[in-house]
Design a protein around this motif. Structure first.
Motif, PDB file in Angstrom:
ATOM      1  N   LEU A   1       0.844  -1.188   0.000  1.00 48.27           N
ATOM      2  CA  LEU A   1       0.000   0.000   0.000  1.00 48.27           C
ATOM      3  C   LEU A   1       0.885   1.245   0.000  1.00 48.27           C
ATOM      4  O   LEU A   1       2.011   1.218   0.495  1.00 48.27           O
ATOM      5  N   LYS A   2       0.355   2.345  -0.499  1.00 50.26           N
ATOM      6  CA  LYS A   2       1.190   3.523  -0.718  1.00 50.26           C
ATOM      7  C   LYS A   2       0.850   4.699   0.188  1.00 50.26           C
ATOM      8  O   LYS A   2       1.449   5.780   0.044  1.00 50.26           O
ATOM      9  N   GLU A   3      -0.080   4.545   1.134  1.00 53.56           N
ATOM     10  CA  GLU A   3      -0.492   5.672   1.965  1.00 53.56           C
ATOM     11  C   GLU A   3       0.657   6.242   2.793  1.00 53.56           C
ATOM     12  O   GLU A   3       0.852   7.457   2.845  1.00 53.56           O
ATOM     13  N   LYS A   4       1.407   5.381   3.473  1.00 58.51           N
ATOM     14  CA  LYS A   4       2.503   5.870   4.325  1.00 58.51           C
ATOM     15  C   LYS A   4       3.552   6.611   3.513  1.00 58.51           C
ATOM     16  O   LYS A   4       4.073   7.638   3.939  1.00 58.51           O
ATOM     17  N   TRP A   5       3.870   6.083   2.361  1.00 57.62           N
ATOM     18  CA  TRP A   5       4.869   6.695   1.478  1.00 57.62           C
ATOM     19  C   TRP A   5       4.401   8.064   1.014  1.00 57.62           C
ATOM     20  O   TRP A   5       5.164   9.042   1.043  1.00 57.62           O
TER      21      TRP A   5
ATOM     22  N   CYS B   1      -3.624   1.321  -5.838  1.00 59.71           N
ATOM     23  CA  CYS B   1      -3.189   0.223  -6.708  1.00 59.71           C
ATOM     24  C   CYS B   1      -2.041  -0.511  -6.032  1.00 59.71           C
ATOM     25  O   CYS B   1      -0.982   0.083  -5.807  1.00 59.71           O
ATOM     26  N   TRP B   2      -2.228  -1.766  -5.733  1.00 63.12           N
ATOM     27  CA  TRP B   2      -1.231  -2.542  -5.003  1.00 63.12           C
ATOM     28  C   TRP B   2      -1.577  -4.022  -5.118  1.00 63.12           C
ATOM     29  O   TRP B   2      -2.676  -4.379  -5.539  1.00 63.12           O
ATOM     30  N   GLY B   3      -0.649  -4.869  -4.734  1.00 61.65           N
ATOM     31  CA  GLY B   3      -0.895  -6.307  -4.709  1.00 61.65           C
ATOM     32  C   GLY B   3       0.203  -7.094  -5.393  1.00 61.65           C
ATOM     33  O   GLY B   3       0.941  -6.581  -6.238  1.00 61.65           O
TER      34      GLY B   3
END
Length: 635
Positions: free
Chosen positions: A302-306, A319-321
């Motif tokens: 997941l890209k939220e923290k980044w 978009c992830w997985g």
């Protein structure tokens, strides 16, 4: 010995999850990044962000034998083959409710020659972890010893015979190959491998490359290549992902003086089905296995923290997985052992693009071209060549720093994902959503399982170097490392060959070689191994190589760590003083700044160390004189 923990969080209707210490049951998938959940007990329904979900606090009791976490490089080729074969047997059950699939389970059990209960044990182990190594269980899933390993010498003979005897246009029979392998082993006074072992190995590895070598490219094409015009098996999100590097056509400026330094490399991953950009990695360093691994990890997570760290909160990137097939070109950085082993572990089918066949990478090439075209409107753009550039002064006009360019790219992809794509007729993000959540006429594949083992995955996708452990620690590139966790492995004997020392893999990030990551088989986790001399500053592998080159010129032994690191500090001072005047000095200074930023991120996501005191070190380490020790024979 600790057991394998749950490393996957399945985000499906009816699944139990946690949020802020409370238990919930997922009622429905509300959006790409939201679920509608019902709290256990109060039955209150709430919307929860997927990034805030955790695994259930209570794990259902099961008779499933739990595989232990292990070092991937210690897994033999035979064990990988066994695990991959078991993965193929349970494939039909993975996308079904296996509690209602007894018929499928019976079919799989019959094909594998095991019981239905064993199939369910394999399935449960794989669903909990998503790791192919979780299927390296005891034969039949219960009792007995692990699959026996062939001696390395026998393995080498088998592999050589496969490549240079069996896989030739003379097309020898399997029986002839078995005779040849056993003959060579007999001549070398080695134990003869069983005929069935060799036959099974051939059957498991009989793919396109083997058919092409034995029967020709035309036969391999007819047997393995799809005839249809579109890329095969890209019918769902994450079914196939392509990855590649390019140097962005824009000059950036340094953080301090805001003067031009250089162009930046980007590694991109695209989902072929939806055309969404699944992940990216930006770097001032040339493409490497590390940048490829970082991009793959970025695509999976997941890209939220980044995005929060980069202070981008006005948009999302849902978009992830883990991808099924990963397409790469034949560049050297994509052909390393690290990527091969890591992709096996995470059940990723790694395909290298045929040389001089660009159509196999058309989607990623187009995405990189779209990004380059978008950057032409940015100050500092270099365009595609002198004719297009004209008299435009790219370096004089450059204005964006590295981090500003990274944020620009996030916003660029946010717009790209929501704009109609001519190749698919709708916006990529809409295609991605339809493929996952479904439409009125077609069910979706569901949201991918979320990986919980971020630390392990990041390290698995780092390059590694194999070394023996000595009483003074480990030496890599003439730098000594030590931590007390290495003590049990000092002068460890090879498990199969008496008199030979065992080599262990040590992962490291080339941007910061002050720390190695070592898989400790006792604690069953990765541990951080620092410099033995903890007064030495963190440096990149490129700084160390330049210091070694300079040391050679001055006649300073590379083993003299203090002097070598003094050369690095001197060079840094020179660059700092010259940064305002010269582009090369600003470039080096900014490169170090990016490595420092990467070090901060590593500190948040990877294991830290408590440096051992001198009293904890072996006697051979205290008062150790590097000039008195001969170089390791395995360096």
């Amino acid at each position: 010995m600790s057991k394998q923990e749950r490393t996957l969080l399945w985000i499906t209707e009816g699944a139990t999850i946690t949020n802020n210490g409370r238990d919930y049951v997922i009622v429905a998938l509300a959006d790409l990044n939201l679920v509608l959940a019902k709290e256990v007990g109060s039955n209150e329904k709430v919307l929860l962000k997927i990034g805030d979900l955790g695994p259930p606090t209570k794990i259902e009791k099961t008779n499933t034998p739990q595989p232990v976490v292990q070092d991937l490089t210690s897994v033999s080729e035979m064990e990988w083959e066994i695990a991959e074969e078991r993965r193929r047997h349970i494939e039909p059950l993975l996308n079904n409710d296996y509690r209602k699939s007894n018929a499928l389970a019976d079919q799989a059990a019959l094909a594998a020659g095991v019981s239905r209960a064993t199939i369910y044990r394999w399935l449960a182990a794989f669903r909990d972890t998503g790791l192919v190594s979780s299927l390296i269980l005891n034969p039949g899933g219960k009792g007995g010893k692990r699959p026996s390993r062939l001696f390395s010498e026998v393995e080498a003979i088998i592999q050589d015979c496969f490549e240079n005897f069996h896989d030739t246009d003379q097309n020898p029979s399997i029986a002839a190959t078995i005779v040849e392998i056993r003959r060579r082993c007999s001549n070398a006074n080695l134990a003869l491998p069983a005929a069935n072992t060799i036959r099974d190995r051939l059957e498991r590895t009989s793919g396109r490359e083997r058919v092409a070598k034995r029967k020709g490219i035309a036969v391999a094409h007819d047997k393995f290549d799809a005839i249809k015009g579109s890329i095969p098996d890209a019918d769902w999100p994450l079914a196939m992902v392509q990855i590649d590097h390019t140097e962005l056509p824009v000059v950036i400026v340094d953080d301090i003086y805001r003067k031009s330094i250089k162009r930046v490399w980007i590694t991109l991953a695209i989902d072929v089905f939806s055309r969404v950009c699944l992940g990216m990695h930006l770097s001032l360093d040339a493409p490497s296995a590390m940048s490829a691994g970082m991009c793959i990890a970025h695509a999976i997570l997941l890209k939220e923290k980044w995005m929060t760290r980069l202070n981008v909160t006005t948009t999302d990137w849902p978009c992830w997985g883990t991808m099924g097939v990963l397409h790469m070109d034949n560049a050297r950085e994509f052909r390393g052992n690290m990527l091969n082993v890591a992709c096996k572990e995470y059940d990723i089918d790694l395909h290298l693009r045929p040389v001089k066949k660009p159509r196999y990478g058309a989607h990623i090439e187009r995405l990189m071209g779209t990004v380059s075209e978008g950057l032409k409107t940015v100050k500092g753009a270099t365009f595609s060549g002198p004719a297009e550039k004209g008299e435009y002064d790219a370096e004089g006009s450059a204005c964006m720093t590295f981090s500003e360019l990274e944020r620009w790219l996030i916003l660029f992809f946010a717009a790209y994902h929501r704009k109609r794509h001519s190749g698919i007729g709708i916006p990529p993000l809409m295609k991605w959503k339809e493929g996952l959540l479904g439409t009125k006429g077609k069910p979706g594949r569901g949201l991918p399982a979320r990986r919980l083992d971020e630390e392990k995955m990041r390290i698995d996708f780092m390059p590694f170097i194999e070394r023996t452990v000595q009483n003074y620690g480990v030496v890599i590139d003439e730098i000594h490392y030590y931590h007390d966790v290495l003590r049990p492995w000092i002068n460890a004997e090879h498990p199969e060959f008496r008199g030979h020392r065992r080599k262990f893999p040590f992962h490291r990030d080339p941007r910061d070689i002050s720390t190695l990551y070592f898989f400790d088989e006792i604690s069953r986790r990765y541990c951080a191994i620092p410099y033995r001399d903890t007064s030495l500053p963190p440096v990149s592998i490129w700084e160390l190589r330049e210091a070694h080159r300079r040391a050679d010129e001055l006649g300073i032994p590379r083993e003299n760590e203090k002097e070598v690191f003094a050369l690095i500090n001197q060079r840094r001072e020179i660059e700092e003083n010259a940064a305002e005047k010269t582009k090369s000095a600003r470039r080096a200074q900014q490169r170090r700044a990016q490595h420092t930023e990467a070090r901060k991120v590593m500190a948040e996501n990877l294991p830290n160390v408590s440096n051992p005191t001198s009293s904890e070190l072996p006697d051979a380490v205290r008062g150790y004189d590097p000039d008195s020790v001969m170089p390791l024979d395995d360096d």
